[in-house]
Design a protein around this motif. Structure first.
Motif, PDB file in Angstrom:
ATOM      1  N   THR A 282     -65.946 -13.497 -36.819  1.00  0.00           N
ATOM      2  CA  THR A 282     -64.738 -13.937 -36.111  1.00  0.00           C
ATOM      3  C   THR A 282     -64.664 -15.466 -36.129  1.00  0.00           C
ATOM      4  OG1 THR A 282     -65.091 -12.083 -34.612  1.00  0.00           O
ATOM      5  CG2 THR A 282     -63.471 -13.719 -33.940  1.00  0.00           C
ATOM      6  N   PRO A 283     -63.519 -16.031 -36.491  1.00  0.00           N
ATOM      7  CA  PRO A 283     -63.435 -17.498 -36.532  1.00  0.00           C
ATOM      8  C   PRO A 283     -63.638 -18.115 -35.153  1.00  0.00           C
ATOM      9  CG  PRO A 283     -61.274 -16.493 -36.894  1.00  0.00           C
ATOM     10  CD  PRO A 283     -62.271 -15.387 -36.903  1.00  0.00           C
ATOM     11  N   PHE A 284     -63.988 -19.375 -35.142  1.00  0.00           N
ATOM     12  CA  PHE A 284     -64.166 -20.096 -33.873  1.00  0.00           C
ATOM     13  C   PHE A 284     -63.395 -21.404 -33.910  1.00  0.00           C
ATOM     14  CE2 PHE A 284     -66.727 -23.343 -31.509  1.00  0.00           C
ATOM     15  CZ  PHE A 284     -66.296 -22.963 -30.255  1.00  0.00           C
TER      16      PHE A 284
ATOM     17  N   ALA B 103     -57.792 -19.297 -28.371  1.00  0.00           N
ATOM     18  CA  ALA B 103     -58.148 -17.876 -28.328  1.00  0.00           C
ATOM     19  C   ALA B 103     -57.206 -17.053 -29.206  1.00  0.00           C
ATOM     20  CB  ALA B 103     -58.110 -17.371 -26.886  1.00  0.00           C
ATOM     21  N   LEU B 104     -55.924 -17.444 -29.192  1.00  0.00           N
ATOM     22  CA  LEU B 104     -54.948 -16.721 -30.003  1.00  0.00           C
ATOM     23  C   LEU B 104     -55.223 -16.907 -31.500  1.00  0.00           C
ATOM     24  CD1 LEU B 104     -52.554 -14.920 -29.455  1.00  0.00           C
ATOM     25  CD2 LEU B 104     -51.081 -16.917 -29.430  1.00  0.00           C
ATOM     26  N   ALA B 105     -55.563 -18.145 -31.879  1.00  0.00           N
ATOM     27  CA  ALA B 105     -55.895 -18.407 -33.289  1.00  0.00           C
ATOM     28  C   ALA B 105     -57.113 -17.573 -33.695  1.00  0.00           C
ATOM     29  CB  ALA B 105     -56.167 -19.892 -33.500  1.00  0.00           C
ATOM     30  N   THR B 106     -58.047 -17.386 -32.761  1.00  0.00           N
ATOM     31  CA  THR B 106     -59.253 -16.609 -33.033  1.00  0.00           C
ATOM     32  C   THR B 106     -58.919 -15.149 -33.348  1.00  0.00           C
ATOM     33  OG1 THR B 106     -60.460 -18.040 -31.504  1.00  0.00           O
ATOM     34  CG2 THR B 106     -61.507 -15.958 -32.095  1.00  0.00           C
ATOM     35  N   VAL B 107     -58.118 -14.507 -32.489  1.00  0.00           N
ATOM     36  CA  VAL B 107     -57.815 -13.090 -32.730  1.00  0.00           C
ATOM     37  C   VAL B 107     -56.846 -12.907 -33.902  1.00  0.00           C
ATOM     38  CG1 VAL B 107     -58.428 -12.128 -30.486  1.00  0.00           C
ATOM     39  CG2 VAL B 107     -56.160 -13.112 -30.792  1.00  0.00           C
ATOM     40  N   LEU B 108     -55.931 -13.864 -34.075  1.00  0.00           N
ATOM     41  CA  LEU B 108     -55.043 -13.766 -35.246  1.00  0.00           C
ATOM     42  C   LEU B 108     -55.856 -13.881 -36.532  1.00  0.00           C
ATOM     43  CD1 LEU B 108     -51.878 -15.858 -34.251  1.00  0.00           C
ATOM     44  CD2 LEU B 108     -51.958 -13.412 -34.776  1.00  0.00           C
ATOM     45  N   GLY B 109     -56.776 -14.848 -36.537  1.00  0.00           N
ATOM     46  CA  GLY B 109     -57.625 -15.048 -37.717  1.00  0.00           C
ATOM     47  C   GLY B 109     -58.407 -13.785 -38.034  1.00  0.00           C
ATOM     48  N   ALA B 110     -58.949 -13.157 -36.995  1.00  0.00           N
ATOM     49  CA  ALA B 110     -59.728 -11.937 -37.205  1.00  0.00           C
ATOM     50  C   ALA B 110     -58.859 -10.811 -37.750  1.00  0.00           C
ATOM     51  CB  ALA B 110     -60.383 -11.515 -35.895  1.00  0.00           C
TER      52      ALA B 110
ATOM     53  N   VAL C  70     -54.650 -13.199 -40.238  1.00  0.00           N
ATOM     54  CA  VAL C  70     -53.599 -14.217 -40.251  1.00  0.00           C
ATOM     55  C   VAL C  70     -54.266 -15.577 -40.090  1.00  0.00           C
ATOM     56  CG1 VAL C  70     -51.537 -15.105 -39.119  1.00  0.00           C
ATOM     57  CG2 VAL C  70     -51.954 -12.651 -39.164  1.00  0.00           C
ATOM     58  N   PRO C  71     -54.379 -16.355 -41.169  1.00  0.00           N
ATOM     59  CA  PRO C  71     -55.020 -17.658 -41.027  1.00  0.00           C
ATOM     60  C   PRO C  71     -54.186 -18.524 -40.087  1.00  0.00           C
ATOM     61  CG  PRO C  71     -54.491 -17.155 -43.329  1.00  0.00           C
ATOM     62  CD  PRO C  71     -53.803 -16.143 -42.490  1.00  0.00           C
ATOM     63  N   SER C  72     -54.830 -19.106 -39.095  1.00  0.00           N
ATOM     64  CA  SER C  72     -54.083 -19.911 -38.133  1.00  0.00           C
ATOM     65  C   SER C  72     -55.015 -20.962 -37.553  1.00  0.00           C
ATOM     66  CB  SER C  72     -53.537 -19.009 -37.030  1.00  0.00           C
ATOM     67  OG  SER C  72     -52.675 -19.751 -36.204  1.00  0.00           O
ATOM     68  N   ASN C  73     -54.484 -21.825 -36.734  1.00  0.00           N
ATOM     69  CA  ASN C  73     -55.315 -22.781 -36.014  1.00  0.00           C
ATOM     70  C   ASN C  73     -54.606 -23.160 -34.726  1.00  0.00           C
ATOM     71  OD1 ASN C  73     -53.662 -25.294 -36.440  1.00  0.00           O
ATOM     72  ND2 ASN C  73     -53.987 -24.655 -38.564  1.00  0.00           N
ATOM     73  N   PRO C  74     -55.374 -23.624 -33.733  1.00  0.00           N
ATOM     74  CA  PRO C  74     -54.772 -23.888 -32.420  1.00  0.00           C
ATOM     75  C   PRO C  74     -53.618 -24.885 -32.490  1.00  0.00           C
ATOM     76  CG  PRO C  74     -57.165 -23.972 -32.278  1.00  0.00           C
ATOM     77  CD  PRO C  74     -56.831 -23.838 -33.733  1.00  0.00           C
ATOM     78  N   GLU C  75     -53.751 -25.920 -33.344  1.00  0.00           N
ATOM     79  CA  GLU C  75     -52.700 -26.944 -33.394  1.00  0.00           C
ATOM     80  C   GLU C  75     -51.346 -26.318 -33.748  1.00  0.00           C
ATOM     81  OE1 GLU C  75     -55.669 -27.302 -35.272  1.00  0.00           O
ATOM     82  OE2 GLU C  75     -56.490 -28.245 -33.472  1.00  0.00           O
ATOM     83  N   ALA C  76     -51.376 -25.330 -34.653  1.00  0.00           N
ATOM     84  CA  ALA C  76     -50.124 -24.697 -35.071  1.00  0.00           C
ATOM     85  C   ALA C  76     -49.548 -23.823 -33.961  1.00  0.00           C
ATOM     86  CB  ALA C  76     -50.368 -23.854 -36.325  1.00  0.00           C
TER      87      ALA C  76
ATOM     88  N   GLN D 273     -48.617 -12.480 -25.764  1.00  0.00           N
ATOM     89  CA  GLN D 273     -48.308 -11.167 -26.330  1.00  0.00           C
ATOM     90  C   GLN D 273     -47.210 -11.244 -27.379  1.00  0.00           C
ATOM     91  OE1 GLN D 273     -48.432  -9.475 -22.068  1.00  0.00           O
ATOM     92  NE2 GLN D 273     -47.419  -7.913 -23.284  1.00  0.00           N
ATOM     93  N   ALA D 274     -46.287 -12.176 -27.206  1.00  0.00           N
ATOM     94  CA  ALA D 274     -45.121 -12.222 -28.089  1.00  0.00           C
ATOM     95  C   ALA D 274     -45.434 -12.892 -29.427  1.00  0.00           C
ATOM     96  CB  ALA D 274     -43.968 -12.954 -27.395  1.00  0.00           C
ATOM     97  N   VAL D 275     -46.321 -13.890 -29.410  1.00  0.00           N
ATOM     98  CA  VAL D 275     -46.530 -14.697 -30.612  1.00  0.00           C
ATOM     99  C   VAL D 275     -47.052 -13.914 -31.828  1.00  0.00           C
ATOM    100  CG1 VAL D 275     -47.987 -16.542 -31.547  1.00  0.00           C
ATOM    101  CG2 VAL D 275     -46.596 -16.947 -29.521  1.00  0.00           C
ATOM    102  N   PRO D 276     -47.989 -12.970 -31.656  1.00  0.00           N
ATOM    103  CA  PRO D 276     -48.462 -12.253 -32.852  1.00  0.00           C
ATOM    104  C   PRO D 276     -47.341 -11.606 -33.671  1.00  0.00           C
ATOM    105  CG  PRO D 276     -49.944 -11.833 -31.034  1.00  0.00           C
ATOM    106  CD  PRO D 276     -48.775 -12.599 -30.464  1.00  0.00           C
ATOM    107  N   ARG D 277     -46.239 -11.213 -33.003  1.00  0.00           N
ATOM    108  CA  ARG D 277     -45.099 -10.630 -33.726  1.00  0.00           C
ATOM    109  C   ARG D 277     -44.565 -11.566 -34.795  1.00  0.00           C
ATOM    110  NH1 ARG D 277     -41.774  -9.755 -28.607  1.00  0.00           N
ATOM    111  NH2 ARG D 277     -43.360  -8.585 -27.518  1.00  0.00           N
ATOM    112  N   LYS D 278     -44.590 -12.855 -34.490  1.00  0.00           N
ATOM    113  CA  LYS D 278     -44.088 -13.832 -35.461  1.00  0.00           C
ATOM    114  C   LYS D 278     -44.897 -13.810 -36.742  1.00  0.00           C
ATOM    115  CE  LYS D 278     -42.335 -17.473 -32.404  1.00  0.00           C
ATOM    116  NZ  LYS D 278     -40.933 -17.513 -32.881  1.00  0.00           N
ATOM    117  N   PHE D 279     -46.122 -13.301 -36.648  1.00  0.00           N
ATOM    118  CA  PHE D 279     -47.008 -13.302 -37.809  1.00  0.00           C
ATOM    119  C   PHE D 279     -47.230 -11.893 -38.350  1.00  0.00           C
ATOM    120  CE2 PHE D 279     -47.967 -16.989 -35.204  1.00  0.00           C
ATOM    121  CZ  PHE D 279     -47.921 -18.008 -36.133  1.00  0.00           C
ATOM    122  N   GLY D 280     -46.307 -10.973 -38.003  1.00  0.00           N
ATOM    123  CA  GLY D 280     -46.431  -9.615 -38.531  1.00  0.00           C
ATOM    124  C   GLY D 280     -47.572  -8.820 -37.906  1.00  0.00           C
ATOM    125  N   ARG D 281     -47.913  -9.129 -36.667  1.00  0.00           N
ATOM    126  CA  ARG D 281     -48.964  -8.396 -35.964  1.00  0.00           C
ATOM    127  C   ARG D 281     -48.426  -7.870 -34.640  1.00  0.00           C
ATOM    128  NH1 ARG D 281     -50.582  -8.604 -40.250  1.00  0.00           N
ATOM    129  NH2 ARG D 281     -52.546  -9.377 -41.098  1.00  0.00           N
TER     130      ARG D 281
END
Lengths: 332, 127
Positions: free
Chosen positions: A47-49, A61-68, A71-77, A96-104
């Protein structure tokens, strides 16, 4: 430095002491999880950190679960999408809403430790909300559960600036109880949580549908059909995804199945009629519409039924000869 | 005879055009989104009326709370009606997960002051 570390430990103990009134006894990480699907221990070490910067554990935390979830992501984005400066934090609804933007899809788990561990055991890290404060002075913090060990009674997290935080199950539960036991898992389209409620999953999938590609929406509802074949909404959802992809015959089949389960489902009948119409069967479409009782419908549904009726009437006039022979096969 | 043939073909062409026009313009407008089917009829009516108000309300609160105006629209776009409702209701009090360091700092300061004025004596030298 040593002084600061020591002080931090003292302070942490102090904080825990204040919230420990309702501590329970006995091991908290169940050695044998109820349905036998979870392993005695697991750790998703790949899991990314992302060490958080000030107040921004939400984006981290959101970037962590999206990455897993691929969905490559980072906190700054993610800061512009979930961080609220004056609240110095992020709200659960937006998390809860943001993962939808990334197809999750984001699914909020039922408030049991078992549900979290089952997800980790299935390979999905779980985002949790902790509260390290006291009732009058709450201190909310997002962290990600990436592992557990029932022999040691511990939970492993990616949290704040700590890449591998090991908490005793009891300390984890204290902070999680005080955070009202909120936990969320990010799903790829096609996955369902290990411990899932059909209605809640379908609500999540329906919100996902609005911004998703038809292919992703199809996967999300397809998973629901495999798991809960008796839920009409699952068939309707997949039918609509088929319709939007242009697979009208597949759509008609799914709507017909939804109606077989629940003949009173107006949404299914409206969409079925619309699909029949586009398949060149206006007479059948009209027949379906005539079975709808539109007296007690919500605004959106009523407008759709009115719209479908107009289209069907228009097409029937131009098409007076009746439906072509293939149409009756679509009803079964 | 020639006129009626002309009329017949004109009618045929026009009716095909009209039917296609109906299909092509907003073919999916008559298809109901699944999200409209997981809420009850009453909820759906309420949300139709309220969604816009909620949206404006959340927009105003977000800007007041320091969210960059350019980002607000994108954030609103990803929220469902019921999520907008919940945010409009308690955006200012809902838990906002941030950080534990802030608390530690505050408690540390309090302890430090208590230590310095001699009320407590917890920061002993590590032997």
């Amino acid at each position: 430095m040593v002084f600061a570390k020591h002080a931090a430990r003292v302070v942490a103990c102090f904080a825990f002491a204040l919230v420990s009134a309702c501590a329970t006894r006995g091991p908290l990480v169940p050695a044998n999880l109820t349905d036998g699907s979870s392993k005695p221990s697991a750790e998703l070490s790949s899991t990314p950190f992302f060490p958080q910067t000030e107040y921004q554990c939400g984006p981290a935390a959101l970037a962590t679960v999206l990455g897993a979830s691929g969905v490559p992501s980072n906190p700054e984005a993610l800061v512009p999408l979930v961080y609220i400066p004056e609240r110095r934090g992020s709200l659960q609804i937006e998390m809860q809403a943001v993962p939808r933007k990334f197809g999750r899809l984001a699914y909020v788990l039922s408030p049991n430790l078992d549900a979290i561990l089952a997800e980790v055991s299935a390979g999905r890290p779980v985002l949790v909300l902790h509260n390290y404060g006291v009732p009058l002075f709450p201190r909310w913090h997002y962290a990600v559960v990436i592992g557990y060990d029932s022999a040691k009674d511990t939970i492993v997290l990616r949290s704040g600036v700590t890449e591998r935080q090991v908490l005793s199950a009891r300390n984890f539960m204290r902070a999680w109880d005080n955070g009202k036991r909120w936990a969320m898992v990010v799903l790829r389209p096609g996955e369902t949580p290990v411990h899932a409620d059909a209605e809640r999953y379908l609500e999540v999938a329906a919100s996902f549908e609005r911004g998703a590609t038809p292919a992703d929406a199809r996967s999300a509802f397809d998973a629901a059909i495999r798991r809960w074949p008796d839920q009409p909404v699952a068939w309707i959802g997949r039918g609509t995804a088929e319709y939007r992809t242009g697979n009208l015959r597949a759509a008609a089949k799914d709507y017909a199945e939804a109606l077989r389960i629940d003949a009173s489902n107006v949404g299914a009948r409206n969409n079925f009629a619309m699909t029949l119409l586009e398949l060149g069967c206006p007479v059948q479409a009209r027949e379906e519409l005539s079975r709808i009782d539109s007296t007690a419908l919500g605004a959106e549904l009523r407008a759709a039924v009115v719209d479908t009726r107009q289209r069907v009437d228009l097409a029937s006039e131009a098409h007076a000869g009746g439906d072509p022979p293939g149409c009756s096969a679509l009803l079964n | 005879m020639r006129v009626s043939l002309w009329r017949k073909s004109a009618i045929a062409v026009l009716s095909v055009a009209i039917v296609n026009m109906g299909f092509m313009s907003t073919a999916s407008a008559a298809i109901v989104d699944t999200s409209a089917l997981v809420t009850t009829a009453r909820d759906a009516d309420l949300s139709a009326i309220r969604a816009q108000l909620d949206r404006e309300d959340v927009r105003a609160q977000m800007q007041e709370l320091g969210v960059d105006a350019a980002a607000v629209d994108a954030r609103l776009a990803s929220l469902s009606d019921s999520e907008l409702r919940q945010l409009a209701n308690d955006m200012k009090n809902a838990p906002a997960g941030g950080d534990v360091l802030g608390l530690l700092g505050a408690v540390f300061l309090v302890l430090l002051v208590l230590e310095l004025v001699g009320v407590i004596d917890i920061f002993k030298k590590v032997p």
